[in-house]
Motif scaffolding. Structure first.
Motif, PDB file in Angstrom:
ATOM      1  N   GLY A 186     -13.502  -2.804  -3.300  1.00 23.18           N
ATOM      2  CA  GLY A 186     -12.438  -1.605  -2.791  1.00 23.18           C
ATOM      3  C   GLY A 186     -12.143  -0.470  -4.052  1.00 23.18           C
ATOM      4  O   GLY A 186     -12.388  -0.713  -5.196  1.00 23.18           O
TER       5      GLY A 186
ATOM      6  N   GLN B 273     -13.829   5.892   6.521  1.00 22.36           N
ATOM      7  CA  GLN B 273     -14.431   4.952   5.804  1.00 22.36           C
ATOM      8  C   GLN B 273     -15.486   5.607   4.664  1.00 22.36           C
ATOM      9  O   GLN B 273     -16.736   5.310   4.571  1.00 22.36           O
ATOM     10  CB  GLN B 273     -15.554   3.972   6.667  1.00 22.36           C
ATOM     11  CG  GLN B 273     -15.982   2.741   5.899  1.00 22.36           C
ATOM     12  CD  GLN B 273     -14.902   1.897   5.196  1.00 22.36           C
ATOM     13  OE1 GLN B 273     -13.765   2.098   5.431  1.00 22.36           O
ATOM     14  NE2 GLN B 273     -15.434   1.044   4.551  1.00 22.36           N
TER      15      GLN B 273
ATOM     16  N   GLU C 269      -6.931  -3.604   5.791  1.00 25.48           N
ATOM     17  CA  GLU C 269      -6.850  -5.011   5.013  1.00 25.48           C
ATOM     18  C   GLU C 269      -5.605  -6.091   5.263  1.00 25.48           C
ATOM     19  O   GLU C 269      -5.500  -7.126   4.953  1.00 25.48           O
ATOM     20  CB  GLU C 269      -7.164  -5.067   3.546  1.00 25.48           C
ATOM     21  CG  GLU C 269      -8.341  -4.598   3.196  1.00 25.48           C
ATOM     22  CD  GLU C 269      -8.627  -4.339   1.503  1.00 25.48           C
ATOM     23  OE1 GLU C 269      -9.175  -5.307   1.044  1.00 25.48           O
ATOM     24  OE2 GLU C 269      -8.350  -3.308   1.044  1.00 25.48           O
TER      25      GLU C 269
ATOM     26  N   TRP D 105      -6.748   2.973   5.020  1.00 27.77           N
ATOM     27  CA  TRP D 105      -6.542   2.450   3.741  1.00 27.77           C
ATOM     28  C   TRP D 105      -5.131   1.733   3.546  1.00 27.77           C
ATOM     29  O   TRP D 105      -5.134   0.664   2.901  1.00 27.77           O
ATOM     30  CB  TRP D 105      -6.639   3.709   2.739  1.00 27.77           C
ATOM     31  CG  TRP D 105      -6.548   3.272   1.381  1.00 27.77           C
ATOM     32  CD1 TRP D 105      -7.485   2.859   0.553  1.00 27.77           C
ATOM     33  CD2 TRP D 105      -5.168   3.043   0.510  1.00 27.77           C
ATOM     34  NE1 TRP D 105      -6.856   2.573  -0.736  1.00 27.77           N
ATOM     35  CE2 TRP D 105      -5.777   2.500  -0.555  1.00 27.77           C
ATOM     36  CE3 TRP D 105      -3.895   3.126   0.900  1.00 27.77           C
ATOM     37  CZ2 TRP D 105      -4.458   2.368  -1.536  1.00 27.77           C
ATOM     38  CZ3 TRP D 105      -3.123   2.961  -0.074  1.00 27.77           C
ATOM     39  CH2 TRP D 105      -3.416   2.654  -1.571  1.00 27.77           C
TER      40      TRP D 105
ATOM     41  N   ARG E 288       0.840  -1.338  -0.039  1.00 30.63           N
ATOM     42  CA  ARG E 288      -0.016   0.116  -0.025  1.00 30.63           C
ATOM     43  C   ARG E 288       0.909   1.193   0.042  1.00 30.63           C
ATOM     44  O   ARG E 288       0.566   2.391  -0.627  1.00 30.63           O
ATOM     45  CB  ARG E 288      -1.084  -0.088   1.130  1.00 30.63           C
ATOM     46  CG  ARG E 288      -2.158  -0.925   1.070  1.00 30.63           C
ATOM     47  CD  ARG E 288      -3.098  -0.447   0.050  1.00 30.63           C
ATOM     48  NE  ARG E 288      -4.082  -1.188  -0.654  1.00 30.63           N
ATOM     49  CZ  ARG E 288      -5.541  -1.283  -0.309  1.00 30.63           C
ATOM     50  NH1 ARG E 288      -5.812  -0.339   0.692  1.00 30.63           N
ATOM     51  NH2 ARG E 288      -6.201  -1.998  -0.648  1.00 30.63           N
TER      52      ARG E 288
ATOM     53  N   ILE F 222     -12.226   1.171   2.838  1.00 29.50           N
ATOM     54  CA  ILE F 222     -11.699   0.097   2.455  1.00 29.50           C
ATOM     55  C   ILE F 222     -13.129  -1.234   2.310  1.00 29.50           C
ATOM     56  O   ILE F 222     -14.235  -0.714   2.950  1.00 29.50           O
ATOM     57  CB  ILE F 222     -10.777  -0.405   3.196  1.00 29.50           C
ATOM     58  CG1 ILE F 222     -11.188  -0.695   4.638  1.00 29.50           C
ATOM     59  CG2 ILE F 222      -9.589   0.455   2.772  1.00 29.50           C
ATOM     60  CD1 ILE F 222     -10.376  -1.449   5.451  1.00 29.50           C
TER      61      ILE F 222
ATOM     62  N   THR G 123     -10.090  -8.150   7.790  1.00 30.01           N
ATOM     63  CA  THR G 123     -10.193  -6.591   7.732  1.00 30.01           C
ATOM     64  C   THR G 123      -9.941  -5.861   9.033  1.00 30.01           C
ATOM     65  O   THR G 123     -10.588  -5.221   9.326  1.00 30.01           O
ATOM     66  CB  THR G 123     -11.141  -6.179   6.781  1.00 30.01           C
ATOM     67  OG1 THR G 123     -11.359  -6.711   5.703  1.00 30.01           O
ATOM     68  CG2 THR G 123     -10.812  -4.810   6.231  1.00 30.01           C
TER      69      THR G 123
END
Length: 428
Positions: A256, A209, A295, A291, A44, A249, A383
Motif C-alpha cells: 500500500g 488504481q 480497504e 483510497w 483516512r 490500494i 477490500t
C-alpha cells in the motif's frame, strides 16, 4: 497471511473487523453482507487533512463518491470537512438529500443531461467540470434561465497512457473523457465569450488504481504549460487545478501507498512549474475515492455447494458473486479472502470461489488457499469498500445486500437489504 489495513485482530476462532465479530454479523444480518468500517474511513480522512490540507496552503480534498455513496457516507464526509465529487444526477440527489453543502460539490460527467445540469444549477453546485465544448452552450442556456453565473473547470485529456487496466484508464489520447490538447485553446476562447460561465481553472484525471506517482508529475507539467499559455494568450489566471484521484490500494500482496506518496510530488511539481513560468500558485484539488473507502470494506458470504472435479478444480460456491462484486468478471480484479469462522486453521486447500449467478464468468477468486471448507462456513472477502456496492445489480432478479457500518465496535444498518417486492416495485 497479512490482513491489509484493517483495524481489529483475531479472537479465539473468528475474524474480527473494526472491533466486531464477523461471524456474529453474518448471523445477525444475513449474507451476502457489505460491511464498512467508519473508523477506517475517518482514519483516512484524517490522513488527508494531516498530510495534504494542513501541510500545504491553498489545497482542497473532495471525496470521489462513485466509489461508494449512501446518505450516511455523505454525512460522514461532511462531518470530516471534505468536499464531494459526483458524476450523475443520482449521486447529486443523494448529496442534496443528505444536506451536503452544495458549494463543496464538484459535478463531473462526460455526457451530463439537461435534467442533471438543471438539478445542479438550481441547487447551486460548487463546480461543474466541463467535458466537451458543446456542454458549455447547455450550461450557458440553463444558467441564463435561472440567472446564475456558474463556476466551471475544463477537464483536459493529457494524452497519457498509464499502468492500469485499460477499462479504468481515463487520460489516454483516445479516452472518452476530457477535452483533447489540440482543442483546448478553441474551447478557452468560447468559454471567455459566455456571460453566465466563470472559468476557474482546469481538471485532469488519469485513471483508477494507479500505483506509481510519475504519471501525476507528467500530467502536472502538461497542465502547467496550458496555464502558462492561457495567461500569455488571454491574460487568464488559473485559480484552481484539480488533479483528480485514482490512488491505488493493495488488493492482494502489493504494498500500500501513503497519501503523501502521491500528493507530495504533485504539490512539488505544481510549485516548481509556477515559479518557472511566473504563475500564481492555484488552489490544488485532489479527488480520492477508492483510497478512502476501498480497504474500509469487506463482504461476508455463506458457503453453499462444494463441487470437486477430480484432478482439476474444486469450486466453492457462495450466496453472492458478480451482482455484488462485478469487478472480477469485468476486468479480472483480484481479491484475498479467509474463512471467518476458521481464521486460525491452516490454509492447506486450493479452491476457486464461484458465485451463484447464471454466468460462467461469475468467479470471485481463482485458486484461493483456505482451510478445509464446509457448507455453512462464512467467507470474508477483503477490500470491497470501493466499486462493489456502487456497481451492484439485480441480474437474475436477485435483491442487493444490506450495508452495515461499524464504529468503535458497534454495528448499524445504513442500507436495508432489498426484498423481492423491491425487485418488482416498478413493474407494470
Amino acid at each position: 497471511m497479512r490482513i491489509m489495513g484493517y483495524s481489529g485482530g483475531v479472537s479465539v476462532s473468528n475474524f474480527i473487523f473494526s472491533g466486531c465479530d464477523t461471524v456474529e454479523l453474518a448471523k445477525k444480518y444475513g449474507t451476502p453482507l457489505y460491511v464498512m468500517s467508519e473508523d477506517h474511513i475517518r482514519e483516512r480522512c484524517g490522513e488527508i487533512k494531516r498530510d495534504f490540507i494542513n501541510k500545504y496552503p491553498k489545497t482542497k480534498a473532495v471525496y470521489a463518491s462513485k466509489a461508494f455513496l449512501t446518505k450516511e457516507m455523505a454525512r460522514i464526509i461532511k462531518s470530516e470537512g471534505l468536499g464531494m465529487d459526483v458524476v450523475s444526477g443520482g449521486e447529486l440527489y443523494t448529496a442534496i438529500k443528505a444536506d451536503f453543502p452544495m458549494e463543496d460539490v464538484i459535478f463531473h460527467g462526460n455526457n451530463k443531461t439537461k435534467d442533471e445540469l438543471t438539478l445542479a444549477i438550481k441547487n447551486n453546485v460548487g463546480r461543474i467540470v466541463v467535458d466537451y465544448v458543446e456542454e458549455l452552450d447547455l450550461i450557458e442556456e440553463i444558467a441564463k434561465e435561472y440567472n446564475k453565473r456558474m463556476k466551471i473547470l475544463l477537464r483536459i485529456n493529457p494524452g497519457l497512457d498509464i499502468q492500469t487496466h485499460k477499462y479504468i484508464q481515463t487520460g489516454q489520447k483516445d479516452s472518452k473523457f476530457g477535452i483533447p490538447l489540440d482543442n483546448i485553446y478553441e474551447v478557452l476562447e468560447k468559454t471567455f465569450s459566455l456571460k453566465y460561465i466563470d472559468l476557474l481553472g482546469f481538471h485532469f484525471h488519469l485513471g483508477s488504481q494507479i500505483l506509481d506517482n510519475e504519471s501525476y508529475i507528467m500530467a502536472v507539467r502538461i497542465m502547467a504549460d496550458i496555464m502558462k499559455n492561457a495567461k500569455g494568450k488571454y491574460g487568464f489566471v488559473t485559480k484552481e487545478l484539480n488533479t483528480g484521484g485514482g490512488y491505488g490500494i493493495p488488493y492482494t500482496e502489493e504494498a500500500g501507498k501513503d497519501l503523501n506518496y502521491f500528493t507530495d510530488p504533485i504539490i512539488n511539481e505544481v510549485d516548481k512549474n509556477c515559479v518557472e513560468y511566473n504563475l500564481e500558485r492555484p488552489l490544488v484539488i485532489i479527488e480520492p475515492g477508492r483510497w478512502i473507502v476501498g480497504e474500509a470494506g469487506i463482504t461476508l458470504y455463506t458457503i453453499g455447494n462444494i463441487k470437486k472435479i477430480p484432478k482439476l478444480k474444486t469450486y466453492v460456491s457462495v450466496d453472492g458473486g458478480m451482482l455484488d462484486n462485478p469487478r472480477p468478471s469485468l476486468y479480472g480484479a483480484k481479491y484475498q479472502a479467509v474463512l471467518a469462522n476458521k481464521i486460525n486453521e491452516p490454509a492447506n486447500n486450493t479452491v476457486t470461489i464461484a458465485g451463484k449467478y447464471c454466468e460462467s464468468g461469475d468467479i470471485l477468486i481463482w485458486d484461493l488457499r483456505l482451510p478445509k471448507v464446509e457448507s455453512g462456513d462464512i467467507l470474508v472477502v477483503f477490500t470491497t469498500g470501493a466499486y462493489n456496492y456502487s456497481m451492484s445489480s439485480n441480474y437474475n432478479r436477485i435483491p442487493r445486500p444490506a450495508v452495515v457500518m461499524l464504529s468503535q465496535g458497534k454495528d448499524r444498518v445504513i442500507v436495508k437489504r432489498e426484498t423481492y417486492e423491491d425487485i418488482i416495485r416498478n413493474d407494470i
